[in-house]
Design a protein around this motif. Structure first.
Motif, PDB file in Angstrom:
ATOM      1  N   SER A  87      -1.028 -22.000  18.448  1.00 50.50           N
ATOM      2  CA  SER A  87      -2.105 -21.301  19.158  1.00 50.50           C
ATOM      3  C   SER A  87      -1.728 -20.896  20.581  1.00 50.50           C
ATOM      4  O   SER A  87      -2.577 -20.380  21.305  1.00 50.50           O
ATOM      5  CB  SER A  87      -3.353 -22.190  19.211  1.00 50.50           C
ATOM      6  OG  SER A  87      -3.144 -23.314  20.044  1.00 50.50           O
ATOM      7  N   VAL A  88      -0.476 -21.118  21.005  1.00 49.13           N
ATOM      8  CA  VAL A  88      -0.131 -20.875  22.407  1.00 49.13           C
ATOM      9  C   VAL A  88      -0.332 -19.411  22.816  1.00 49.13           C
ATOM     10  O   VAL A  88      -0.742 -19.129  23.946  1.00 49.13           O
ATOM     11  CB  VAL A  88       1.318 -21.316  22.706  1.00 49.13           C
ATOM     12  CG1 VAL A  88       1.433 -22.827  22.767  1.00 49.13           C
ATOM     13  CG2 VAL A  88       2.295 -20.732  21.684  1.00 49.13           C
ATOM     14  N   GLY A  89      -0.061 -18.474  21.915  1.00 49.24           N
ATOM     15  CA  GLY A  89      -0.257 -17.065  22.241  1.00 49.24           C
ATOM     16  C   GLY A  89      -1.717 -16.740  22.486  1.00 49.24           C
ATOM     17  O   GLY A  89      -2.059 -16.030  23.445  1.00 49.24           O
ATOM     18  N   SER A  90      -2.595 -17.276  21.638  1.00 52.54           N
ATOM     19  CA  SER A  90      -4.032 -17.043  21.816  1.00 52.54           C
ATOM     20  C   SER A  90      -4.548 -17.708  23.082  1.00 52.54           C
ATOM     21  O   SER A  90      -5.421 -17.166  23.769  1.00 52.54           O
ATOM     22  CB  SER A  90      -4.801 -17.576  20.603  1.00 52.54           C
ATOM     23  OG  SER A  90      -4.506 -16.824  19.447  1.00 52.54           O
ATOM     24  N   VAL A 120      -9.195 -23.458  31.724  1.00 50.34           N
ATOM     25  CA  VAL A 120      -9.356 -23.083  30.316  1.00 50.34           C
ATOM     26  C   VAL A 120      -8.176 -23.587  29.492  1.00 50.34           C
ATOM     27  O   VAL A 120      -8.347 -24.057  28.355  1.00 50.34           O
ATOM     28  CB  VAL A 120      -9.488 -21.541  30.190  1.00 50.34           C
ATOM     29  CG1 VAL A 120      -9.333 -21.098  28.748  1.00 50.34           C
ATOM     30  CG2 VAL A 120     -10.842 -21.100  30.728  1.00 50.34           C
ATOM     31  N   GLY A 121      -6.974 -23.514  30.053  1.00 49.94           N
ATOM     32  CA  GLY A 121      -5.800 -24.022  29.345  1.00 49.94           C
ATOM     33  C   GLY A 121      -5.900 -25.514  29.074  1.00 49.94           C
ATOM     34  O   GLY A 121      -5.553 -25.984  27.984  1.00 49.94           O
ATOM     35  N   VAL A 122      -6.389 -26.274  30.067  1.00 44.96           N
ATOM     36  CA  VAL A 122      -6.566 -27.716  29.888  1.00 44.96           C
ATOM     37  C   VAL A 122      -7.564 -27.993  28.758  1.00 44.96           C
ATOM     38  O   VAL A 122      -7.315 -28.838  27.882  1.00 44.96           O
ATOM     39  CB  VAL A 122      -7.055 -28.366  31.202  1.00 44.96           C
ATOM     40  CG1 VAL A 122      -7.468 -29.819  30.960  1.00 44.96           C
ATOM     41  CG2 VAL A 122      -5.958 -28.303  32.255  1.00 44.96           C
ATOM     42  N   VAL A 123      -8.683 -27.292  28.766  1.00 46.09           N
ATOM     43  CA  VAL A 123      -9.714 -27.493  27.742  1.00 46.09           C
ATOM     44  C   VAL A 123      -9.183 -27.124  26.358  1.00 46.09           C
ATOM     45  O   VAL A 123      -9.372 -27.875  25.382  1.00 46.09           O
ATOM     46  CB  VAL A 123     -10.976 -26.669  28.078  1.00 46.09           C
ATOM     47  CG1 VAL A 123     -11.968 -26.723  26.910  1.00 46.09           C
ATOM     48  CG2 VAL A 123     -11.628 -27.195  29.345  1.00 46.09           C
ATOM     49  N   ILE A 240      -1.772 -25.871  29.633  1.00 46.75           N
ATOM     50  CA  ILE A 240      -1.551 -25.504  31.037  1.00 46.75           C
ATOM     51  C   ILE A 240      -0.446 -24.458  31.162  1.00 46.75           C
ATOM     52  O   ILE A 240      -0.591 -23.453  31.881  1.00 46.75           O
ATOM     53  CB  ILE A 240      -1.191 -26.757  31.865  1.00 46.75           C
ATOM     54  CG1 ILE A 240      -2.402 -27.694  31.949  1.00 46.75           C
ATOM     55  CG2 ILE A 240      -0.727 -26.371  33.262  1.00 46.75           C
ATOM     56  CD1 ILE A 240      -2.083 -29.044  32.559  1.00 46.75           C
ATOM     57  N   ILE A 241       0.655 -24.659  30.458  1.00 49.34           N
ATOM     58  CA  ILE A 241       1.761 -23.699  30.533  1.00 49.34           C
ATOM     59  C   ILE A 241       1.364 -22.372  29.890  1.00 49.34           C
ATOM     60  O   ILE A 241       1.741 -21.295  30.374  1.00 49.34           O
ATOM     61  CB  ILE A 241       3.026 -24.261  29.856  1.00 49.34           C
ATOM     62  CG1 ILE A 241       3.431 -25.588  30.503  1.00 49.34           C
ATOM     63  CG2 ILE A 241       4.173 -23.261  29.943  1.00 49.34           C
ATOM     64  CD1 ILE A 241       3.679 -25.498  31.985  1.00 49.34           C
ATOM     65  N   ALA A 242       0.570 -22.436  28.811  1.00 43.48           N
ATOM     66  CA  ALA A 242       0.070 -21.198  28.208  1.00 43.48           C
ATOM     67  C   ALA A 242      -0.816 -20.448  29.200  1.00 43.48           C
ATOM     68  O   ALA A 242      -0.800 -19.209  29.251  1.00 43.48           O
ATOM     69  CB  ALA A 242      -0.702 -21.509  26.928  1.00 43.48           C
TER      70      ALA A 242
END
Length: 342
Positions: A87-90, A120-123, A240-242
């Motif tokens: 899911s990293v791309g999304s 949002v990345g953390v969530v 986070i990186i995403a």
């Protein structure tokens, strides 16, 4: 010949003999094939187009590979831990939209836009970890589901359209076009993240525990490692990186992108991690190999563009390289192919 000279000659000969060994150790024996493939790709495209191997084009390759590179580096950590994040791309797409929308709605404050994207990345990463750990869902299935879910969220909140305009802000302009010591800021971000993750994996107890979990989760549990905590933390790190990748995507395009620019990044991240030596069953891999694989994929995609090959062939090449990487892993481990005799 003096005694001193005679004594020095064996030492010099030994140093000369050990030089290739030191180079091999620095690069890593498992990465020699990647270096060789990169040299071949560069040689071929330089022969086909003399403008390929120029500093300006090298910078273009680096900038184009930054987003996929960030995701590939953190995907390596997830794979080493014995899992996977499709899911990293999304997640990058959601973060891109949120960063631009928060920027516009807070009076053009770039720091709030960036903070909102990271939040949002953390969530998103935390939700992935919860579903996998407490829902007892296979990581591939869980993140395949959230791939669709996060993509839907990005499209819903944006109406399926690019949001905002950030290139009137100095910080986003600096991220998109700035230079640090002659290198694009985007490339510097990738290098800093890659170095931090490399140091974590190689020199900290956290990194050793991640390898232990991916190598043998039963032994890791018996050793007292809290596997659930580590899995959730790894997915939060991936989120986070995403989000950082999504912020760079926003700065690069000038607006929040729900899907454009983030489509297919999950395949690129998995391909680069596998090519870089990350065992898809966990327990093996490293950042250096992943970065080499990212550079190889970036050089290949750029070369295809430079010589005028249809861009659809890039997807074909990535798919073929992923298959090759998995075949090599199977051969190295001696595992039997499904349905075939040993």
């Amino acid at each position: 010949m003096t005694r001193t000279t005679a004594a020095r000659e064996p030492v010099d000969a030994e140093n000369r003999a050990s030089a290739p060994r030191r180079i091999l150790t620095t690069i890593g024996p498992q990465n020699i094939s990647l270096v060789a493939a990169l040299v071949v790709v560069v040689a071929i495209f330089t022969f086909l187009n003399s403008g390929y191997l120029t500093w300006s084009n090298v910078q273009v390759i680096g900038e184009a590979a930054t987003v996929a590179g960030l995701l590939a580096v953190v995907q390596t950590v997830v794979i080493i831990c014995g899992a996977m994040d499709i899911s990293v791309g999304s997640q990058a797409g959601v973060a891109s939209v949120i960063s631009a929308m928060a920027f516009m709605s807070t009076g053009h404050d770039p720091f709030l836009g960036i903070a909102a994207a990271v939040g949002v990345g953390v969530v998103a990463g935390f939700l992935n970890g919860l579903v996998i750990v407490y829902g007892r869902v296979n990581p591939v299935i869980a993140t395949l589901a959230t791939l669709a879910a996060y993509k839907g969220v990005a499209q819903l909140i944006s109406g399926g359209r690019a949001q905002g305009f950030v290139l009137g802000d100095d910080l986003f302009i600096f991220i998109a076009r700035g230079r640090i010591a002659g290198l694009p800021v985007q490339v510097c971000v990738l290098l800093v993240v890659a170095l931090a993750i490399h140091l974590m994996l190689k020199y900290t107890d956290v990194g050793r525990n991640v390898y232990a979990i991916g190598g043998n989760d039963t032994a890791a549990r018996l050793a007292g490692i809290n596997i659930n905590k580590y899995l959730i933390s790894v997915y939060v790190l991936a989120g986070i990186i995403a989000a950082l990748a999504g912020i760079i995507l926003t700065a690069r395009t000038g607006s929040g992108q729900p899907t454009s620019g983030s489509e297919g990044l999950e395949l690129q991240s998995i391909t680069a991690a596998a090519l870089g030596g990350a065992a898809l069953k966990g327990g093996k891999g490293g950042v250096a190999g992943t970065l080499l694989a990212v550079l190889l994929l970036g050089a290949l995609n750029n070369g295809l563009n430079v010589v005028g090959v249809n861009t659809f062939w890039q997807n074909v090449a990535q798919g073929a390289l992923l298959v090759i990487a998995v075949i090599i892993q199977q051969r190295r481990t001696g595992e039997r192919a499904v349905g075939l005799p040993t």
